[in-house]
Design a protein around this motif. Structure first.
Motif, PDB file in Angstrom:
ATOM      1  N   PRO A  64     -76.038  10.943 -56.715  1.00 43.38           N
ATOM      2  CA  PRO A  64     -77.484  10.702 -56.756  1.00 43.38           C
ATOM      3  C   PRO A  64     -78.219  11.839 -57.465  1.00 43.38           C
ATOM      4  O   PRO A  64     -77.766  12.985 -57.461  1.00 43.38           O
ATOM      5  CB  PRO A  64     -77.868  10.613 -55.271  1.00 43.38           C
ATOM      6  N   LEU A  65     -79.376  11.509 -58.063  1.00 45.89           N
ATOM      7  CA  LEU A  65     -80.106  12.496 -58.859  1.00 45.89           C
ATOM      8  C   LEU A  65     -80.454  13.744 -58.054  1.00 45.89           C
ATOM      9  O   LEU A  65     -80.378  14.864 -58.559  1.00 45.89           O
ATOM     10  CB  LEU A  65     -81.387  11.878 -59.426  1.00 45.89           C
ATOM     11  N   ARG A  66     -80.862  13.554 -56.804  1.00 45.28           N
ATOM     12  CA  ARG A  66     -81.214  14.708 -55.974  1.00 45.28           C
ATOM     13  C   ARG A  66     -80.032  15.662 -55.844  1.00 45.28           C
ATOM     14  O   ARG A  66     -80.177  16.887 -55.943  1.00 45.28           O
ATOM     15  CB  ARG A  66     -81.666  14.228 -54.592  1.00 45.28           C
ATOM     16  N   THR A  84     -91.447  13.455 -58.556  1.00 42.05           N
ATOM     17  CA  THR A  84     -92.886  13.276 -58.709  1.00 42.05           C
ATOM     18  C   THR A  84     -93.428  12.420 -57.581  1.00 42.05           C
ATOM     19  O   THR A  84     -92.841  11.390 -57.237  1.00 42.05           O
ATOM     20  CB  THR A  84     -93.198  12.587 -60.056  1.00 42.05           C
ATOM     21  N   GLY A  85     -94.538  12.840 -56.990  1.00 40.47           N
ATOM     22  CA  GLY A  85     -95.154  12.060 -55.925  1.00 40.47           C
ATOM     23  C   GLY A  85     -95.668  10.731 -56.442  1.00 40.47           C
ATOM     24  O   GLY A  85     -96.139  10.629 -57.592  1.00 40.47           O
ATOM     25  N   LEU A 234     -85.203   8.320 -64.094  1.00 41.43           N
ATOM     26  CA  LEU A 234     -84.893   9.712 -64.381  1.00 41.43           C
ATOM     27  C   LEU A 234     -85.679  10.636 -63.460  1.00 41.43           C
ATOM     28  O   LEU A 234     -85.631  11.853 -63.625  1.00 41.43           O
ATOM     29  CB  LEU A 234     -85.207  10.042 -65.844  1.00 41.43           C
ATOM     30  N   ASP A 235     -86.386  10.043 -62.513  1.00 36.58           N
ATOM     31  CA  ASP A 235     -87.148  10.799 -61.526  1.00 36.58           C
ATOM     32  C   ASP A 235     -86.566  10.498 -60.149  1.00 36.58           C
ATOM     33  O   ASP A 235     -86.232   9.340 -59.840  1.00 36.58           O
ATOM     34  CB  ASP A 235     -88.627  10.402 -61.578  1.00 36.58           C
ATOM     35  N   LEU A 238     -88.389   7.750 -57.960  1.00 35.75           N
ATOM     36  CA  LEU A 238     -88.136   6.373 -58.383  1.00 35.75           C
ATOM     37  C   LEU A 238     -86.698   5.961 -58.096  1.00 35.75           C
ATOM     38  O   LEU A 238     -86.439   4.821 -57.707  1.00 35.75           O
ATOM     39  CB  LEU A 238     -88.424   6.222 -59.879  1.00 35.75           C
ATOM     40  N   ALA A 239     -85.764   6.882 -58.289  1.00 33.91           N
ATOM     41  CA  ALA A 239     -84.357   6.558 -58.064  1.00 33.91           C
ATOM     42  C   ALA A 239     -84.085   6.183 -56.619  1.00 33.91           C
ATOM     43  O   ALA A 239     -83.159   5.421 -56.324  1.00 33.91           O
ATOM     44  CB  ALA A 239     -83.479   7.733 -58.474  1.00 33.91           C
ATOM     45  N   GLU A 240     -84.904   6.715 -55.697  1.00 29.78           N
ATOM     46  CA  GLU A 240     -84.640   6.508 -54.274  1.00 29.78           C
ATOM     47  C   GLU A 240     -85.462   5.383 -53.663  1.00 29.78           C
ATOM     48  O   GLU A 240     -85.307   5.088 -52.478  1.00 29.78           O
ATOM     49  CB  GLU A 240     -84.888   7.818 -53.526  1.00 29.78           C
ATOM     50  N   LEU A 241     -86.337   4.749 -54.450  1.00 32.58           N
ATOM     51  CA  LEU A 241     -87.127   3.633 -53.919  1.00 32.58           C
ATOM     52  C   LEU A 241     -86.309   2.352 -53.913  1.00 32.58           C
ATOM     53  O   LEU A 241     -85.584   2.052 -54.865  1.00 32.58           O
ATOM     54  CB  LEU A 241     -88.384   3.421 -54.763  1.00 32.58           C
TER      55      LEU A 241
END
Length: 266
Positions: A64-66, A84-85, A234-235, A238-241
């Motif tokens: 995952p991106l994180r 990003t919020g 790429l954020d 967004l990746a986790e929604l």
């Protein structure tokens, strides 16, 4: 103690992700187009990977991106992915897309959750599912569903639906190694359930999905759900929604929802 001294070596982290994905050194080396010797040296700390190599290995391991940012930090590089919020101006197009999906799904329920199953946003029709839920539980979708003060007393096939949700969460824990999700899984397992919870999802004759069956004002409603994510995020945010949309699984449920929607709109 500083963050730098607490951080484990990048090679150790990569090895753990490779083991978690059950990929051999040889297979990963072939996919990443590097030698097995070089990969072995990276994992044992004998070789320092470049920033590009860390990102490439993270991508092939489906990290995952994180957690890819954590790999970069462990290797001594700056994070590559922003978080990003949703309220930030850069997210305006994404927010609009999410709201459009939720609104267009009416009169059927839909909700957006983050990586910890916390409720981010929902459409009006989700109210039919959470009408009797303790408000303190509404921040987290899994708690709201399986807690005895949540939807659980109104779910006809609670044992089956509980097994389905816990199975999804177990797979997510295996995918992300997220300690918050691990704690959530342990918490949910401790909730009481007055129905048998199957260990394995075995379909009955004619079944093609696991339905959610719930009572609403004496009427049994039957749903199935679909899950959507952003295709090329790429954020981290967004990746986790995740957008989960519920559909009526039979004609009576569809008619009930349409009637209720028309009544609320006058």
């Amino acid at each position: 103690m500083t963050t730098a001294t607490r951080q484990r070596p990048v090679g150790q982290l990569l090895r753990e992700w490779r083991d978690r994905r059950r990929i051999s050194q040889l297979d990963l080396a072939i996919e990443a187009e590097i030698s097995t010797r070089h990969l072995s040296f990276v994992e044992t700390g004998r070789s320092q990977p470049s920033r590009e190599m860390v990102l490439k290995l993270g991508e092939h391991l489906d990290v995952p991106l994180r957690e890819r940012n954590q790999l970069l930090l462990a290797a001594g590089y700056a994070p590559a992915y922003a978080e990003t919020g949703l309220a930030d101006p850069e997210m305006a197009a994404a927010r609009q897309a999410v709201r459009q999906l939720l609104t267009s799904h009416e009169p059927y329920p839909a909700a957006v959750v983050d990586r910890h199953w916390n409720l981010v946003e929902a459409n009006t029709s989700i109210g039919i599912m959470v009408e009797n839920v303790d408000p303190s539980l509404l921040t987290n979708v899994l708690r709201a569903t399986l807690h005895p003060d949540g939807m659980a007393p109104h779910i006809v096939n609670l044992g089956e639906w509980r097994a389905h949700l816990l199975g999804r969460l177990r797979r997510q824990v295996a995918q992300t190694a997220d300690p918050v999700l691990t704690e959530l899984l342990d918490e949910l397992r401790g909730y009481p359930c007055d129905q048998p919870v199957p260990d394995v999802e075995i379909p009955a004759p004619g079944d093609i999905i696991i339905p959610l069956r719930m009572r609403h004002h004496g009427t049994e409603l039957t749903f199935f759900s679909t899950v959507a994510t952003f295709g090329t995020p790429l954020d981290i945010t967004l990746a986790e929604l995740v957008i989960e949309s519920f559909f009526p699984a039979d004609t009576p449920t569809a008619e009930y929802l349409r009637r209720g929607w028309q009544d609320t709109r006058g």
